[in-house]
Design a protein around this motif. Structure first.
Motif, PDB file in Angstrom:
ATOM      1  N   HIS A   6      12.947   4.663   9.167  1.00  0.00           N
ATOM      2  CA  HIS A   6      13.247   5.184   7.832  1.00  0.00           C
ATOM      3  C   HIS A   6      12.299   4.657   6.764  1.00  0.00           C
ATOM      4  N   VAL A   7      11.539   3.581   7.080  1.00  0.00           N
ATOM      5  CA  VAL A   7      10.611   3.001   6.105  1.00  0.00           C
ATOM      6  C   VAL A   7       9.184   3.500   6.338  1.00  0.00           C
ATOM      7  N   MET A   8       8.948   4.104   7.484  1.00  0.00           N
ATOM      8  CA  MET A   8       7.593   4.514   7.853  1.00  0.00           C
ATOM      9  C   MET A   8       7.057   5.623   6.944  1.00  0.00           C
ATOM     10  N   GLY A   9       5.727   5.765   6.984  1.00  0.00           N
ATOM     11  CA  GLY A   9       5.071   6.791   6.184  1.00  0.00           C
ATOM     12  C   GLY A   9       4.450   6.190   4.940  1.00  0.00           C
ATOM     13  N   THR A  10       4.379   6.981   3.903  1.00  0.00           N
ATOM     14  CA  THR A  10       3.749   6.551   2.657  1.00  0.00           C
ATOM     15  C   THR A  10       4.797   6.259   1.593  1.00  0.00           C
ATOM     16  N   ASN A  11       4.355   5.573   0.544  1.00  0.00           N
ATOM     17  CA  ASN A  11       5.222   5.293  -0.594  1.00  0.00           C
ATOM     18  C   ASN A  11       4.335   4.883  -1.765  1.00  0.00           C
ATOM     19  N   LYS A  12       4.910   4.842  -2.942  1.00  0.00           N
ATOM     20  CA  LYS A  12       4.149   4.406  -4.117  1.00  0.00           C
ATOM     21  C   LYS A  12       4.120   2.890  -4.182  1.00  0.00           C
ATOM     22  N   MET A  13       3.023   2.369  -4.736  1.00  0.00           N
ATOM     23  CA  MET A  13       2.859   0.925  -4.834  1.00  0.00           C
ATOM     24  C   MET A  13       3.972   0.289  -5.664  1.00  0.00           C
ATOM     25  N   THR A  14       4.540   1.018  -6.605  1.00  0.00           N
ATOM     26  CA  THR A  14       5.625   0.463  -7.420  1.00  0.00           C
ATOM     27  C   THR A  14       6.839   0.113  -6.574  1.00  0.00           C
ATOM     28  N   ASN A  15       6.972   0.748  -5.401  1.00  0.00           N
ATOM     29  CA  ASN A  15       8.114   0.496  -4.510  1.00  0.00           C
ATOM     30  C   ASN A  15       7.819  -0.542  -3.432  1.00  0.00           C
ATOM     31  N   LEU A  16       6.607  -1.109  -3.434  1.00  0.00           N
ATOM     32  CA  LEU A  16       6.215  -2.048  -2.382  1.00  0.00           C
ATOM     33  C   LEU A  16       7.182  -3.233  -2.228  1.00  0.00           C
ATOM     34  N   PRO A  17       7.643  -3.876  -3.315  1.00  0.00           N
ATOM     35  CA  PRO A  17       8.570  -5.001  -3.120  1.00  0.00           C
ATOM     36  C   PRO A  17       9.798  -4.628  -2.293  1.00  0.00           C
ATOM     37  N   ASN A  18      10.394  -3.465  -2.582  1.00  0.00           N
ATOM     38  CA  ASN A  18      11.579  -3.063  -1.827  1.00  0.00           C
ATOM     39  C   ASN A  18      11.235  -2.578  -0.423  1.00  0.00           C
ATOM     40  N   VAL A  19      10.033  -2.066  -0.236  1.00  0.00           N
ATOM     41  CA  VAL A  19       9.598  -1.701   1.120  1.00  0.00           C
ATOM     42  C   VAL A  19       9.577  -2.949   1.996  1.00  0.00           C
ATOM     43  N   THR A  20       9.002  -4.032   1.474  1.00  0.00           N
ATOM     44  CA  THR A  20       8.952  -5.273   2.266  1.00  0.00           C
ATOM     45  C   THR A  20      10.349  -5.844   2.481  1.00  0.00           C
ATOM     46  N   LYS A  21      11.244  -5.674   1.491  1.00  0.00           N
ATOM     47  CA  LYS A  21      12.623  -6.152   1.657  1.00  0.00           C
ATOM     48  C   LYS A  21      13.363  -5.303   2.679  1.00  0.00           C
ATOM     49  N   ALA A  22      13.097  -3.999   2.691  1.00  0.00           N
ATOM     50  CA  ALA A  22      13.740  -3.123   3.679  1.00  0.00           C
ATOM     51  C   ALA A  22      13.301  -3.470   5.093  1.00  0.00           C
ATOM     52  N   LEU A  23      12.122  -4.102   5.219  1.00  0.00           N
ATOM     53  CA  LEU A  23      11.594  -4.518   6.523  1.00  0.00           C
ATOM     54  C   LEU A  23      11.885  -5.992   6.818  1.00  0.00           C
ATOM     55  N   SER A  24      12.550  -6.677   5.894  1.00  0.00           N
ATOM     56  CA  SER A  24      12.786  -8.132   5.992  1.00  0.00           C
ATOM     57  C   SER A  24      11.474  -8.907   6.084  1.00  0.00           C
ATOM     58  N   LEU A  25      10.463  -8.403   5.403  1.00  0.00           N
ATOM     59  CA  LEU A  25       9.147  -9.044   5.425  1.00  0.00           C
ATOM     60  C   LEU A  25       8.718  -9.537   4.040  1.00  0.00           C
ATOM     61  N   GLN A  26       9.644  -9.552   3.086  1.00  0.00           N
ATOM     62  CA  GLN A  26       9.256  -9.890   1.716  1.00  0.00           C
ATOM     63  C   GLN A  26       8.716 -11.311   1.575  1.00  0.00           C
ATOM     64  N   GLU A  27       9.315 -12.258   2.276  1.00  0.00           N
ATOM     65  CA  GLU A  27       8.846 -13.649   2.172  1.00  0.00           C
ATOM     66  C   GLU A  27       7.467 -13.796   2.829  1.00  0.00           C
ATOM     67  N   TRP A  28       7.296 -13.163   3.972  1.00  0.00           N
ATOM     68  CA  TRP A  28       5.997 -13.188   4.666  1.00  0.00           C
ATOM     69  C   TRP A  28       4.915 -12.582   3.771  1.00  0.00           C
ATOM     70  N   PHE A  29       5.215 -11.452   3.161  1.00  0.00           N
ATOM     71  CA  PHE A  29       4.224 -10.749   2.351  1.00  0.00           C
ATOM     72  C   PHE A  29       3.857 -11.559   1.115  1.00  0.00           C
ATOM     73  N   PHE A  30       4.868 -12.092   0.417  1.00  0.00           N
ATOM     74  CA  PHE A  30       4.590 -12.867  -0.788  1.00  0.00           C
ATOM     75  C   PHE A  30       3.802 -14.127  -0.447  1.00  0.00           C
ATOM     76  N   LYS A  31       4.137 -14.755   0.663  1.00  0.00           N
ATOM     77  CA  LYS A  31       3.420 -15.974   1.075  1.00  0.00           C
ATOM     78  C   LYS A  31       1.951 -15.658   1.345  1.00  0.00           C
ATOM     79  N   LYS A  32       1.706 -14.494   1.942  1.00  0.00           N
ATOM     80  CA  LYS A  32       0.327 -14.070   2.191  1.00  0.00           C
ATOM     81  C   LYS A  32      -0.448 -13.993   0.874  1.00  0.00           C
TER      82      LYS A  32
END
Length: 447
Positions: A221-247
């Motif tokens: 359900h998260v796959m495909g494209t999205n706007k950059m404004t939604n990136l924070p919630n995309v990473t949260k929907a994938l449970s990757l927000q901490e990994w992404f921010f740390k990067k």
């Protein structure tokens, strides 16, 4: 309005002698009369101080090396500095003033500020944006000083928007403040309009091939494209927000700029484009596009799964947001709640009050752990008074009477229709259905 600043039994400033004296003391020092409302709204108790107290506080600031105009600008942006030490957390005022002295005098930021109250107030408001992010007073001065160009080149609104953006990754606010100060290049990025492809972006940021496979298989359900404004919630929907921010925090922030520059025109999925064309041809296109933007804002991708959910969601985007946020407040993880919406979208087709009452009943009376709701989200759309409460209390009664030693799952207790429920109850004890109909069924139950 003046009437809003005065006690209910007063009409003129002069009728409240203490307030009037405080206002006059501030004006005598140099505060513009029209700015006093800012102080009153932020810290009403300032106007309960006498002239001696106020003058002592104001003159004390000059001991740090600030002039009258600077002091006024600082007080308007940070009204709490005028309060007595006992009214503010110990060290908070001294820490802030030490930071400002270091910044304005030692690092020379004060030299680029025009010599009027409005300019100093504006500069101090920009600084407050960072201090409002739970950043300890007395610890940011040097970091801000080394990156003072941020406050010269960018408007307050720009700073607020970028800080809010990175705060949406769900990390500590003080970490966001440090990120922007250490990586000011992020302020120049357009983090709203560019389109990104989820898998390409994760690959670009170095997610392992094994993890990429897990993401692809488990989060369709998260796959495909999205706007950059939604990136924070995309990473949260994938449970990757901490990994992404740390990067980003660990020196890889330019990967974001490189991606935006390297993939300027990401193409949407063809099936998604077709679904979008069909939506735009409907009479209800505005309503459906609004619901679609709600899902995309949660981190759902531009794909057919997202399009297919629209017919199962009822309500305006505002109502859907309120219901989603209501479930978030119950401590369900963001990614798990998105998965619940994907599998059981009907959970959002009820008002927030009904959702809250159900969640409270599960927690407080049933003692149901969150994982039960996450694995069986359908429980949220069964009627509380007509189904959930009667059946739960009936099973509790059966156990209390020693008629049932078996502990039934919530699913088996709630999900069966009336016929199957009564048949199962009969197997527990032949007399049980009689008690169910006479004492516990909704029409006979006092909730």
């Amino acid at each position: 309005m003046v009437s809003e600043l005065l006690p209910r039994d007063k009409v003129f400033f002069s009728e409240d002698e203490t307030l009037f004296d405080a206002a006059c003391t501030l004006c005598d020092f140099g505060f513009p009369w029209e700015k006093l409302g800012l102080l009153y709204v932020a810290e009403t108790s300032i106007f309960g101080m006498n002239a001696e107290q106020l003058n002592r506080r104001l003159c004390g600031f000059k001991g740090y090396g600030f002039g009258t105009i600077e002091v006024i600008g600082i007080c308007l942006a940070f009204p709490f500095v005028l309060l007595e030490e006992g009214q503010v957390r110990v060290g908070r005022i001294d820490g802030l003033l030490s930071d400002l002295k270091l910044l304005f005098l030692d690092f020379g930021l004060g030299r680029v500020v025009k010599g009027d109250v409005d300019s100093w107030h504006e500069m101090c408001r920009k600084l407050r944006v960072f201090y409002d992010l739970d950043s300890p007073k007395g610890e940011l001065g040097e970091l801000i000083g080394r990156n003072k160009s941020i406050f010269i080149e960018h408007r307050e609104e720009e700073l607020v928007n970028k800080l809010d953006y990175f705060c949406r990754f769900g990390v500590k606010k003080e970490e966001v403040a440090k990120l922007i100060l250490q990586c000011p290049e992020l302020l120049k990025l357009d983090l709203e309009k560019p389109i990104f492809n989820v898998m390409k972006l994760l690959t670009h940021f170095g997610l392992s091939s094994e993890d990429l496979e897990d993401v692809s298989q488990g989060y369709g359900h998260v796959m495909g494209t999205n706007k950059m404004t939604n990136l924070p919630n995309v990473t949260k929907a994938l449970s990757l927000q901490e990994w992404f921010f740390k990067k980003i925090k660990d020196g890889n922030h330019m990967l974001l700029a490189d991606y935006i520059a390297g993939y300027p025109k990401e193409e949407q999925d063809l099936d998604y484009q077709e679904g979008l064309r069909m939506i735009r041809s409907l009479k209800t296109r505005v309503h459906n596009i609004s619901k679609l933007n709600f899902l995309l804002g949660l981190g759902f991708g531009e794909n057919t799964l997202t399009i297919n959910l629209l017919n199962h969601l009822h309500g305006t985007s505002t109502e859907l947001h309120e219901r989603f946020d209501c479930l978030l407040r119950s401590k369900i993880e963001f990614s798990k709640l998105c998965m619940m919406v994907r599998t059981t979208p009907r959970i959002l087709n009820q008002n927030s009050e009904a959702i809250e009452r159900k969640v409270n009943f599960f927690h407080q009376e049933m003692g149901t752990p969150l994982n039960h709701v996450e694995t069986f989200p359908a429980i949220l759309y069964y009627h509380l008074e007509e189904r959930i409460i009667p059946r739960y209390r009936f099973h509790k009664w059966l156990s209390g009477k020693g008629l049932s030693c078996k502990k039934y799952s919530i699913r088996s207790m709630i999900a069966n229709n009336e016929k199957k429920f009564v048949a199962r109850v009969f197997k527990i004890h032949p007399a049980a259905p009689k008690h169910w109909f006479e004492q516990f069924r909704h029409s006979n139950l006092s909730v």
